[in-house]
Scaffold this motif. Sequence first.
Motif, PDB file in Angstrom:
ATOM      1  N   SER A   1       5.095   3.942  -3.461  1.00  0.00           N
ATOM      2  CA  SER A   1       4.858   5.203  -4.179  1.00  0.00           C
ATOM      3  C   SER A   1       5.154   5.060  -5.671  1.00  0.00           C
ATOM      4  CB  SER A   1       5.695   6.325  -3.577  1.00  0.00           C
ATOM      5  OG  SER A   1       7.079   6.016  -3.675  1.00  0.00           O
TER       6      SER A   1
ATOM      7  N   THR B   1      -0.863   6.361 -11.965  1.00  0.00           N
ATOM      8  CA  THR B   1      -1.434   7.646 -12.377  1.00  0.00           C
ATOM      9  C   THR B   1      -0.975   8.047 -13.784  1.00  0.00           C
ATOM     10  OG1 THR B   1       0.337   8.904 -11.307  1.00  0.00           O
ATOM     11  CG2 THR B   1      -1.666   8.526 -10.024  1.00  0.00           C
TER      12      THR B   1
ATOM     13  N   SER C   1       2.067   3.687  -7.320  1.00  0.00           N
ATOM     14  CA  SER C   1       0.998   4.682  -7.420  1.00  0.00           C
ATOM     15  C   SER C   1       1.324   5.730  -8.469  1.00  0.00           C
ATOM     16  CB  SER C   1       0.747   5.264  -6.039  1.00  0.00           C
ATOM     17  OG  SER C   1       0.876   6.613  -5.985  1.00  0.00           O
ATOM     18  N   THR C   2       2.600   6.118  -8.578  1.00  0.00           N
ATOM     19  CA  THR C   2       3.006   7.070  -9.612  1.00  0.00           C
ATOM     20  C   THR C   2       2.806   6.460 -10.989  1.00  0.00           C
ATOM     21  OG1 THR C   2       4.640   8.063  -8.139  1.00  0.00           O
ATOM     22  CG2 THR C   2       4.934   8.457 -10.489  1.00  0.00           C
TER      23      THR C   2
ATOM     24  N   SER D   1       0.815  -1.221   0.000  1.00  0.00           N
ATOM     25  CA  SER D   1       0.000   0.000   0.000  1.00  0.00           C
ATOM     26  C   SER D   1       0.847   1.269   0.000  1.00  0.00           C
ATOM     27  CB  SER D   1      -0.936   0.003   1.209  1.00  0.00           C
ATOM     28  OG  SER D   1      -0.165  -0.113   2.396  1.00  0.00           O
TER      29      SER D   1
END
Length: 199
Positions: A155, A162, A158-159, A152
């Motif tokens: 990063s 996106t 998640s980058t 979770s």
Amino acid sequence: MKGAQQAKFPALDDKALQGFDDMLHVLSYTIKKISCEVFLHVSCKSSGGRDPHATTLAIFKLLSSYSWDAKVVLALSALAVNYGEFWLVAQLYHTNPLAKAVAVLKQLPEVFERADALKPKFEEINNLIKATLDVAKCIVEFNEIPSQFITSDASEMSTAATNIPTAVYWAIRSVVACATQIIDLTGLSHEYVFSSTKP
């Protein structure tokens, strides 16, 4: 041997076969709709209408119910379905009588006879298709990463996630650009072929 094959590939029942046929029908319809958007773009382009961005957004809207990786795969499939025959005929034109006959029926000999002069344009299209395929593979592989390997607090993940919509946008826009160039080169416009070969 037959029993081993049946164990590996169990027979599909009628319901499963019908579901498979339905899925193929939906996908082929979607691919045709993408092709229509590209052809609409090319026909409007000559009259100063639709730009590549508008066409890409129209394809995005058409594919709104699909995942990001499916969007790019379907767009590339539309390109392959519509222009794969052209590339195959182009590669075999000088060595295969059937390819030569198909080229004559499609009124393409002028294009193939001037292949040397048009080679830089074909190479640019091929390079863009290869780059788009590389992007598509990355998107598909990213979406196939097992969830147990994703934390979770990752990063980087998640980058990357996106940036997927932007990558899909540019992949689809590249498909539009490739299709437009191929249509221009093979659109039976003698003026385009002759003007493209002038120094």
